[in-house]
Scaffold this motif. Structure first.
Motif, mmCIF file in Angstrom:
data_model
loop_
_atom_site.group_PDB
_atom_site.id
_atom_site.type_symbol
_atom_site.label_atom_id
_atom_site.label_comp_id
_atom_site.label_asym_id
_atom_site.label_seq_id
_atom_site.Cartn_x
_atom_site.Cartn_y
_atom_site.Cartn_z
ATOM 1 N N ASP A 230 0.931 -1.136 -0.122
ATOM 2 C CA ASP A 230 -0.122 0.065 -0.082
ATOM 3 C C ASP A 230 0.947 1.415 -0.085
ATOM 4 O OD1 ASP A 230 -2.413 -1.248 0.099
ATOM 5 O OD2 ASP A 230 -2.609 -1.481 1.969
ATOM 6 N N TYR A 231 1.885 1.055 0.549
ATOM 7 C CA TYR A 231 2.857 2.481 1.008
ATOM 8 C C TYR A 231 3.475 2.675 -0.666
ATOM 9 C CZ TYR A 231 6.628 5.299 2.331
ATOM 10 O OH TYR A 231 7.553 6.609 2.257
ATOM 11 N N LEU A 232 3.845 1.730 -1.129
ATOM 12 C CA LEU A 232 4.634 1.946 -2.498
ATOM 13 C C LEU A 232 3.370 2.263 -3.547
ATOM 14 C CD1 LEU A 232 6.842 -1.179 -2.630
ATOM 15 C CD2 LEU A 232 7.612 1.266 -2.288
ATOM 16 N N LYS A 233 2.251 1.985 -3.423
ATOM 17 C CA LYS A 233 1.217 2.569 -4.233
ATOM 18 C C LYS A 233 0.878 3.863 -3.901
ATOM 19 C CE LYS A 233 -1.258 -1.902 -4.680
ATOM 20 N NZ LYS A 233 -2.353 -2.725 -4.367
ATOM 21 N N VAL A 234 0.653 4.239 -2.857
ATOM 22 C CA VAL A 234 0.298 5.477 -2.325
ATOM 23 C C VAL A 234 1.664 6.736 -2.614
ATOM 24 C CG1 VAL A 234 -0.052 7.381 -0.558
ATOM 25 C CG2 VAL A 234 -1.485 4.869 -0.538
ATOM 26 N N SER A 235 2.666 6.063 -2.208
ATOM 27 C CA SER A 235 3.830 7.170 -2.572
ATOM 28 C C SER A 235 4.239 7.355 -4.144
ATOM 29 C CB SER A 235 5.175 6.564 -1.963
ATOM 30 O OG SER A 235 5.473 5.204 -2.268
ATOM 31 N N ARG A 236 4.044 6.250 -4.732
ATOM 32 C CA ARG A 236 4.147 6.570 -6.241
ATOM 33 C C ARG A 236 2.945 6.924 -7.134
ATOM 34 N NH1 ARG A 236 6.932 0.463 -6.848
ATOM 35 N NH2 ARG A 236 9.136 0.927 -5.978
ATOM 36 N N HIS A 237 1.818 7.144 -6.478
ATOM 37 C CA HIS A 237 0.604 7.480 -6.952
ATOM 38 C C HIS A 237 0.270 6.573 -8.126
ATOM 39 C CE1 HIS A 237 0.744 10.815 -4.108
ATOM 40 N NE2 HIS A 237 1.999 11.280 -4.794
ATOM 41 N N ASN A 238 0.332 5.321 -8.177
ATOM 42 C CA ASN A 238 -0.137 4.478 -9.088
ATOM 43 C C ASN A 238 -0.311 2.905 -8.410
ATOM 44 O OD1 ASN A 238 2.115 2.508 -9.126
ATOM 45 N ND2 ASN A 238 3.248 4.129 -10.152
ATOM 46 N N THR A 239 -0.976 2.116 -9.102
ATOM 47 C CA THR A 239 -1.568 1.031 -8.635
ATOM 48 C C THR A 239 -0.564 -0.148 -8.467
ATOM 49 O OG1 THR A 239 -2.527 0.455 -10.873
ATOM 50 C CG2 THR A 239 -4.242 1.505 -9.362
ATOM 51 N N LYS A 240 0.803 0.231 -8.607
ATOM 52 C CA LYS A 240 1.936 -1.127 -8.649
ATOM 53 C C LYS A 240 2.404 -0.658 -7.315
ATOM 54 C CE LYS A 240 2.515 -1.261 -13.645
ATOM 55 N NZ LYS A 240 3.398 -1.261 -14.812
ATOM 56 N N GLY A 241 2.504 -1.671 -6.421
ATOM 57 C CA GLY A 241 3.194 -1.793 -5.227
ATOM 58 C C GLY A 241 4.261 -2.687 -5.406
ATOM 59 N N LEU A 242 4.382 -3.511 -4.220
ATOM 60 C CA LEU A 242 5.519 -4.479 -4.264
ATOM 61 C C LEU A 242 5.341 -5.321 -5.559
ATOM 62 C CD1 LEU A 242 5.390 -5.873 -0.422
ATOM 63 C CD2 LEU A 242 7.121 -4.720 -1.928
ATOM 64 N N PRO A 243 6.397 -5.819 -6.130
ATOM 65 C CA PRO A 243 6.595 -6.886 -7.226
ATOM 66 C C PRO A 243 5.875 -7.961 -6.817
ATOM 67 C CG PRO A 243 8.852 -5.894 -6.891
ATOM 68 C CD PRO A 243 8.050 -5.192 -5.679
ATOM 69 N N GLY A 244 5.081 -8.732 -7.748
ATOM 70 C CA GLY A 244 4.130 -9.681 -7.475
ATOM 71 C C GLY A 244 5.019 -11.089 -6.803
ATOM 72 N N LYS A 245 6.151 -11.144 -7.521
ATOM 73 C CA LYS A 245 6.974 -12.191 -7.145
ATOM 74 C C LYS A 245 7.334 -12.068 -5.716
ATOM 75 C CE LYS A 245 8.195 -13.753 -11.824
ATOM 76 N NZ LYS A 245 9.500 -14.046 -12.687
ATOM 77 N N LEU A 246 8.092 -11.059 -5.534
ATOM 78 C CA LEU A 246 8.279 -10.732 -4.239
ATOM 79 C C LEU A 246 7.497 -10.859 -2.937
ATOM 80 C CD1 LEU A 246 10.581 -9.655 -2.247
ATOM 81 C CD2 LEU A 246 10.228 -7.345 -2.858
ATOM 82 N N LYS A 247 6.193 -10.236 -3.237
ATOM 83 C CA LYS A 247 5.121 -10.324 -2.454
ATOM 84 C C LYS A 247 4.830 -11.685 -2.245
ATOM 85 C CE LYS A 247 0.481 -8.336 -2.244
ATOM 86 N NZ LYS A 247 -0.597 -7.529 -2.773
ATOM 87 N N LEU A 248 4.594 -12.541 -3.424
ATOM 88 C CA LEU A 248 4.347 -13.915 -3.016
ATOM 89 C C LEU A 248 5.550 -14.832 -2.344
ATOM 90 C CD1 LEU A 248 2.539 -16.177 -3.747
ATOM 91 C CD2 LEU A 248 3.801 -16.659 -5.777
ATOM 92 N N LEU A 249 6.589 -14.438 -2.373
ATOM 93 C CA LEU A 249 7.769 -15.224 -1.828
ATOM 94 C C LEU A 249 7.704 -14.815 -0.108
ATOM 95 C CD1 LEU A 249 10.459 -16.791 -1.789
ATOM 96 C CD2 LEU A 249 11.709 -14.572 -2.212
ATOM 97 N N LEU A 250 7.554 -13.413 0.024
ATOM 98 C CA LEU A 250 7.242 -13.120 1.418
ATOM 99 C C LEU A 250 6.086 -14.200 2.127
ATOM 100 C CD1 LEU A 250 8.023 -9.435 1.304
ATOM 101 C CD2 LEU A 250 9.548 -11.197 2.129
ATOM 102 N N GLU A 251 5.065 -13.889 1.575
ATOM 103 C CA GLU A 251 3.995 -14.827 1.958
ATOM 104 C C GLU A 251 4.268 -16.261 2.045
ATOM 105 O OE1 GLU A 251 0.635 -14.007 -0.661
ATOM 106 O OE2 GLU A 251 0.497 -11.829 -0.476
#
Length: 362
Positions: free
Chosen positions: A118-139
Motif C-alpha cells: 500500500d505504501y508503495l502504491k500511495v507514494s508512487r501515486h499508481n496501482t503498482k506496489g510490491l513486485p508480485g513475485k517478491l510479495k508471493l515469496l514473503l507470503e
C-alpha cells in the motif's frame, strides 16, 4: 497479558475466577478491540489523510464509477484493524499458548507485506506496489514457517492430519506434505480476501462471519467433551484462538463503522491480506481447513471468477464475466453497490451455516 497476570490470583480472589473462562475473555477481547477502534479510528483516519493527499490510487481498468466516487479516500486502514486486534489479543489471550503467537505473527506478517504494498502504491501515486513475485515469496516464507510450527507443536497423533467435513472418521495423514498444504491455505486465504475487498464493506462483514464461525469451531475442538460429542478431532490448546477470533470480530466491527458506505477509509492490502492470513492460520490450528473453504466460500467464488476470467481470455480471447472479480461483474450489470454488498453478505451467512452444519453431520 491480563490472563497471565490475573489467573494466578483466581484461587485467592473469586472475582478473578472469571479469567479462567474462555467465554468471558473472548467477550472482553471483542469489546476491547471495538473500543480501541472507536477511540483511535478518527485519529488514524486523519493521519492517513494527511499523508495521502490523493488517497488510494484507483485502477484505470476498474469500474469507471469508482474513479469519481472513491477518489481521495485514504487507504491502509487495515492498520487500525491490526492495532485493535493485536492489543486486544495481547491483553486477553494466554500468551503461553504457542498457537496464539503463530496466528498473531502470521496476521501481523501478512499485514506488514500489505502495508509495504500500500505504501508503495500511495507514494508512487499508481496501482503498482510490491513486485508480485517478491510479495508471493514473503507470503510463502511466513505461511511455511507457520505450517512447520503448527505441525511441530501438535500432538503426534494429529500432526500433519487433514480432516474431511461431512464424513465421520475421514482423516488423511499428509505427513510432511502438510507444510505445502498449509502454505496453500494461508496464502490462498490472504489473497482471496484481498480480491474480495473491492466495495465499501464487502470484505469486512464476511471476515467477521468467518471469524465468528471459527471462534465457535476453535472453542469446540479445543474442548475434549464437546469434540468427543461432535466426533471432531480434539486439538489441545486450540480453544485459546477463540479469544483471538473474538478480537478479530471486534476489530472488524469497529473498522466497519468507518468503512460503511460511503467509506471514510479503505483497509487496503494492509487489512485484507492480514485478515485472510488470520483466517487461514486459525483453520490450520483447528484442523478445519476445508471447512474454511465452505465458510469462506464467498472469497473462493471471487477468486475463481478471476481465474476463470484470465484463463478464458488467454485461451479463447473471450471474457466469461463483464469484469472480474465477481462483484465488478454485477456492477457492470447495473446493480447498485449496496445491493451487491448486502446480497454477498447474505451468501456469506448461508455458506457459514453450511460449514458449521458439516461439524454435526460428520
Amino acid at each position: 497479558m491480563l490472563y497471565n497476570l490475573l489467573f494466578p490470583l483466581a484461587d485467592d480472589f473469586s472475582l478473578f475466577n472469571l479469567f479462567r473462562y474462555l467465554t468471558f475473555r473472548t467477550g472482553g477481547a471483542v469489546m476491547t478491540a471495538l473500543l480501541i477502534s472507536f477511540i483511535c479510528g478518527p485519529a488514524v483516519i486523519r493521519w492517513l489523510k494527511s499523508k495521502q493527499h490523493r488517497g488510494q490510487p484507483i485502477r484505470d481498468d476498474g469500474p469507471q464509477s469508482h474513479i469519481i466516487a472513491k477518489q481521495g479516500t485514504p487507504t491502509m486502514g487495515g492498520f487500525l484493524i491490526l492495532l485493535a486486534l493485536g492489543v486486544s489479543t495481547l491483553l486477553w489471550a494466554d500468551l503461553k499458548n504457542i498457537y496464539v503467537w503463530v496466528v498473531l505473527l502470521v496476521t501481523l506478517g501478512f499485514g506488514a507485506i500489505g502495508f509495504a504494498d500500500d505504501y508503495l502504491k500511495v507514494s508512487r501515486h499508481n496501482t503498482k506496489g510490491l513486485p508480485g513475485k517478491l510479495k508471493l515469496l514473503l507470503e510463502l516464507l511466513i505461511a511455511g514457517s507457520a505450517g512447520y510450527v503448527i505441525m511441530a507443536s501438535s500432538p503426534a497423533d494429529i500432526s500433519g492430519m487433514l480432516t474431511i467435513p461431512f464424513f465421520k472418521n475421514a482423516i488423511i495423514n499428509l505427513g510432511w506434505f502438510y507444510i505445502p498444504f498449509a502454505i496453500l491455505v494461508t496464502v490462498g486465504a490472504g489473497n482471496a480476501v484481498n480480491l474480495t475487498d473491492g466495495l465499501d464493506g464487502l470484505a469486512i462483514v464476511p471476515v467477521m462471519i468467518a471469524a465468528a464461525s471459527f471462534a465457535l469451531i476453535a472453542y469446540l475442538v479445543g474442548n475434549a467433551v464437546f469434540s468427543n460429542y461432535l466426533q471432531v478431532q480434539y486439538v489441545p490448546g486450540s480453544g485459546e484462538l477463540t479469544v483471538f477470533c473474538g478480537a478479530l470480530i471486534g476489530a472488524s466491527l469497529g473498522f466497519l463503522w468507518f468503512n460503511a458506505p460511503p467509506a471514510m477509509v479503505f483497509m487496503g492490502d494492509t487489512g485484507s491480506l492480514a485478515m485472510g492470513g488470520a483466517l487461514g492460520s486459525v483453520s490450520l490450528v483447528a484442523r478445519h481447513e476445508i471447512v474454511l473453504a465452505i465458510i469462506g466460500g464467498l472469497f473462493v467464488l471471487e477468486t475463481v471468477s478471476v481465474i476463470v476470467q484470465v484463463a478464458s481470455f488467454k485461451l479463447t480471447g473471450k471474457r466469461v464475466f463483464r469484469m472480474a472479480p465477481l462483484h465488478h461483474h454485477y456492477e457492470q450489470k447495473g446493480w447498485a453497490e449496496p445491493t451487491i454488498v448486502i446480497r454477498f453478505w447474505i451468501i456469506a451467512v448461508i455458506l457459514a451455516l453450511v460449514g458449521l452444519a458439516s461439524l454435526k453431520l460428520r
